[in-house]
Design a protein around this motif. Structure first.
Motif, PDB file in Angstrom:
ATOM      1  N   ILE A 143       0.786  -1.385  -0.102  1.00 33.59           N
ATOM      2  CA  ILE A 143      -0.040  -0.005  -0.006  1.00 33.59           C
ATOM      3  C   ILE A 143       1.002   1.173  -0.148  1.00 33.59           C
ATOM      4  N   GLY A 144       0.767   2.113  -1.160  1.00 36.34           N
ATOM      5  CA  GLY A 144       1.272   3.315  -1.131  1.00 36.34           C
ATOM      6  C   GLY A 144       0.466   4.370  -0.472  1.00 36.34           C
ATOM      7  N   PHE A 145       0.806   5.114   0.356  1.00 36.57           N
ATOM      8  CA  PHE A 145      -0.402   5.915   0.890  1.00 36.57           C
ATOM      9  C   PHE A 145       0.250   7.271   1.081  1.00 36.57           C
ATOM     10  N   GLY A 146      -0.581   8.223   0.433  1.00 32.46           N
ATOM     11  CA  GLY A 146      -0.051   9.676   0.628  1.00 32.46           C
ATOM     12  C   GLY A 146      -0.024  10.087  -1.015  1.00 32.46           C
ATOM     13  N   ASP A 147       1.178  10.826  -1.151  1.00 30.22           N
ATOM     14  CA  ASP A 147       1.286  11.487  -2.467  1.00 30.22           C
ATOM     15  C   ASP A 147       1.823  10.497  -3.608  1.00 30.22           C
ATOM     16  N   PRO A 148       1.173  10.111  -4.451  1.00 26.82           N
ATOM     17  CA  PRO A 148       1.955   9.101  -5.256  1.00 26.82           C
ATOM     18  C   PRO A 148       3.344   9.658  -5.788  1.00 26.82           C
ATOM     19  N   SER A 149       3.540  10.908  -5.989  1.00 30.39           N
ATOM     20  CA  SER A 149       4.873  11.553  -6.547  1.00 30.39           C
ATOM     21  C   SER A 149       6.119  11.253  -5.622  1.00 30.39           C
ATOM     22  N   GLU A 150       5.810  11.005  -4.266  1.00 27.23           N
ATOM     23  CA  GLU A 150       6.941  10.636  -3.150  1.00 27.23           C
ATOM     24  C   GLU A 150       6.610   9.075  -3.140  1.00 27.23           C
ATOM     25  N   ILE A 151       6.018   8.303  -3.652  1.00 34.55           N
ATOM     26  CA  ILE A 151       6.126   6.945  -3.526  1.00 34.55           C
ATOM     27  C   ILE A 151       6.694   6.209  -4.799  1.00 34.55           C
ATOM     28  N   ASP A 152       7.481   5.098  -4.483  1.00 35.36           N
ATOM     29  CA  ASP A 152       8.223   4.426  -5.685  1.00 35.36           C
ATOM     30  C   ASP A 152       7.147   3.349  -5.921  1.00 35.36           C
ATOM     31  N   GLU A 153       6.279   3.633  -6.724  1.00 34.66           N
ATOM     32  CA  GLU A 153       5.319   2.596  -7.043  1.00 34.66           C
ATOM     33  C   GLU A 153       5.644   1.377  -8.020  1.00 34.66           C
ATOM     34  N   SER A 154       6.801   1.724  -8.640  1.00 32.09           N
ATOM     35  CA  SER A 154       7.205   0.398  -9.507  1.00 32.09           C
ATOM     36  C   SER A 154       8.086  -0.422  -8.671  1.00 32.09           C
ATOM     37  N   ALA A 155       8.493  -0.142  -7.564  1.00 31.37           N
ATOM     38  CA  ALA A 155       9.301  -0.787  -6.550  1.00 31.37           C
ATOM     39  C   ALA A 155       8.256  -1.515  -5.750  1.00 31.37           C
ATOM     40  N   MET A 156       7.149  -0.832  -5.376  1.00 33.78           N
ATOM     41  CA  MET A 156       6.117  -1.429  -4.405  1.00 33.78           C
ATOM     42  C   MET A 156       5.313  -2.500  -5.108  1.00 33.78           C
ATOM     43  N   ARG A 157       5.150  -2.291  -6.721  1.00 29.75           N
ATOM     44  CA  ARG A 157       4.688  -3.373  -7.589  1.00 29.75           C
ATOM     45  C   ARG A 157       5.513  -4.602  -7.448  1.00 29.75           C
ATOM     46  N   ALA A 158       7.000  -4.423  -7.694  1.00 27.41           N
ATOM     47  CA  ALA A 158       7.849  -5.569  -7.669  1.00 27.41           C
ATOM     48  C   ALA A 158       7.783  -6.375  -6.364  1.00 27.41           C
ATOM     49  N   LEU A 159       7.397  -5.528  -5.232  1.00 24.90           N
ATOM     50  CA  LEU A 159       7.568  -6.087  -4.041  1.00 24.90           C
ATOM     51  C   LEU A 159       6.399  -6.895  -3.482  1.00 24.90           C
ATOM     52  N   THR A 161       2.343  -9.003  -4.093  1.00 21.19           N
ATOM     53  CA  THR A 161       1.513  -9.701  -4.996  1.00 21.19           C
ATOM     54  C   THR A 161       0.269  -8.720  -5.649  1.00 21.19           C
ATOM     55  N   LYS A 162      -0.152  -7.960  -4.485  1.00 19.64           N
ATOM     56  CA  LYS A 162      -1.180  -7.098  -4.955  1.00 19.64           C
ATOM     57  C   LYS A 162      -0.817  -5.486  -4.506  1.00 19.64           C
ATOM     58  N   TYR A 163      -0.595  -4.660  -5.211  1.00 16.46           N
ATOM     59  CA  TYR A 163      -0.099  -3.296  -4.851  1.00 16.46           C
ATOM     60  C   TYR A 163      -1.580  -2.332  -5.092  1.00 16.46           C
ATOM     61  N   PHE A 164      -1.689  -1.458  -4.141  1.00 16.98           N
ATOM     62  CA  PHE A 164      -2.503  -0.317  -4.205  1.00 16.98           C
ATOM     63  C   PHE A 164      -2.225   1.067  -3.727  1.00 16.98           C
ATOM     64  N   MET A 165      -2.704   2.138  -4.342  1.00 14.13           N
ATOM     65  CA  MET A 165      -2.341   3.318  -3.902  1.00 14.13           C
ATOM     66  C   MET A 165      -3.563   4.033  -3.435  1.00 14.13           C
ATOM     67  N   ALA A 166      -3.392   4.505  -1.991  1.00 12.75           N
ATOM     68  CA  ALA A 166      -4.317   5.087  -1.230  1.00 12.75           C
ATOM     69  C   ALA A 166      -4.005   6.414  -1.025  1.00 12.75           C
ATOM     70  N   ARG A 167      -4.770   7.324  -1.549  1.00 18.93           N
ATOM     71  CA  ARG A 167      -4.454   8.893  -1.498  1.00 18.93           C
ATOM     72  C   ARG A 167      -5.030   9.489  -0.283  1.00 18.93           C
ATOM     73  N   ASN A 168      -6.179   8.620   0.506  1.00 18.67           N
ATOM     74  CA  ASN A 168      -6.740   9.340   1.564  1.00 18.67           C
ATOM     75  C   ASN A 168      -7.279   8.403   2.278  1.00 18.67           C
ATOM     76  N   PHE A 169      -7.964   8.666   3.461  1.00 19.49           N
ATOM     77  CA  PHE A 169      -8.222   7.733   4.414  1.00 19.49           C
ATOM     78  C   PHE A 169      -9.387   6.726   4.098  1.00 19.49           C
ATOM     79  N   GLU A 170     -10.455   7.149   3.427  1.00 16.65           N
ATOM     80  CA  GLU A 170     -11.496   6.154   2.917  1.00 16.65           C
ATOM     81  C   GLU A 170     -10.738   5.342   1.806  1.00 16.65           C
ATOM     82  N   GLU A 171      -9.725   5.504   0.989  1.00 20.38           N
ATOM     83  CA  GLU A 171      -9.323   4.654   0.002  1.00 20.38           C
ATOM     84  C   GLU A 171      -8.445   3.499   1.015  1.00 20.38           C
ATOM     85  N   LEU A 172      -7.753   4.079   1.963  1.00 13.44           N
ATOM     86  CA  LEU A 172      -7.070   3.114   2.812  1.00 13.44           C
ATOM     87  C   LEU A 172      -7.910   2.084   3.387  1.00 13.44           C
ATOM     88  N   ARG A 173      -8.966   2.732   4.065  1.00  8.41           N
ATOM     89  CA  ARG A 173      -9.973   2.001   4.847  1.00  8.41           C
ATOM     90  C   ARG A 173     -10.612   0.761   3.777  1.00  8.41           C
TER      91      ARG A 173
END
Length: 191
Positions: A143-159, A161-173
């Motif tokens: 789970i990348g949480f916060g500003d997508p420009s500050e998260i290495d999403e390609s690394a998170m996808r490689a690490l 089996t399922k990757y999600f980006m949450a920009r706010n509390f509701e998405e995280l929940r």
């Protein structure tokens, strides 16, 4: 919500742990950064009651202003801890539990001078941690949480089996709710 990302993350974790089933679930809630990584993760305590799990979430320390993130090493070490705990549970119950590793970050793998020696870094470290995820057989929810420009999403996808980006509390929940539905017999480490 007007709070910090940390407060939102802790609140979403609290909601997730609200579905904890005493007697069948276990969870370890472990913070990580780039200091004392091995000791912190290897010292993870698995809670077997909802009250203990909620207490572990409440005890999470707020991140400091200069905490780097040893993301690759944290994931690799967590897989070792889950493997060891899964063997213990299998020996006690006669069947291996389903295991899930939930990894949440608001940044990148950042290793700087003064951090623990030997932390996984760079493309080689990412490749090593990614191989460990693939070989483990453990479902890893990234789970990348916060500003997508500050998260290495390609690394998170490689690490993950399922990757999600949450920009706010509701998405995280919603992501935590999905993670809960992925398990039957549950053994979870949330970092």
């Amino acid at each position: 919500t007007g709070g910090t990302r940390f407060e939102a993350a802790r609140s979403a974790l609290h909601d997730f742990l609200g579905q904890f089933q005493n007697g069948s679930d276990e969870v370890a809630v472990v913070p990580f950064e780039s200091h004392h990584v091995a000791e912190t993760i290897e010292g993870a305590r698995f809670a077997s009651t909802q009250a203990d799990a909620l207490a572990a979430a409440a005890a999470l320390p707020a991140p400091g202003p200069r905490n780097n993130t040893a993301l690759y090493s944290a994931i690799a070490l967590s897989l070792d801890v889950l493997a060891a705990r899964s063997k213990e549970v299998a020996a006690q119950t006669g069947k291996p539990p389903d295991a899930l590793l939930v990894v949440m970050t608001d940044g990148t793998n950042e290793i700087l001078k003064g951090d623990d020696v030997g932390l996984l870094a760079g493309p080689g470290g990412l490749a090593q941690a990614s191989r460990r995820v693939g070989q483990s057989g453990v479902q890893v929810i990234g789970i990348g949480f916060g500003d997508p420009s500050e998260i290495d999403e390609s690394a998170m996808r490689a690490l993950s089996t399922k990757y999600f980006m949450a920009r706010n509390f509701e998405e995280l929940r919603r992501i935590f709710a999905l993670a809960h539905t992925l398990l039957t017999d549950r053994l979870t480490a949330t970092i």
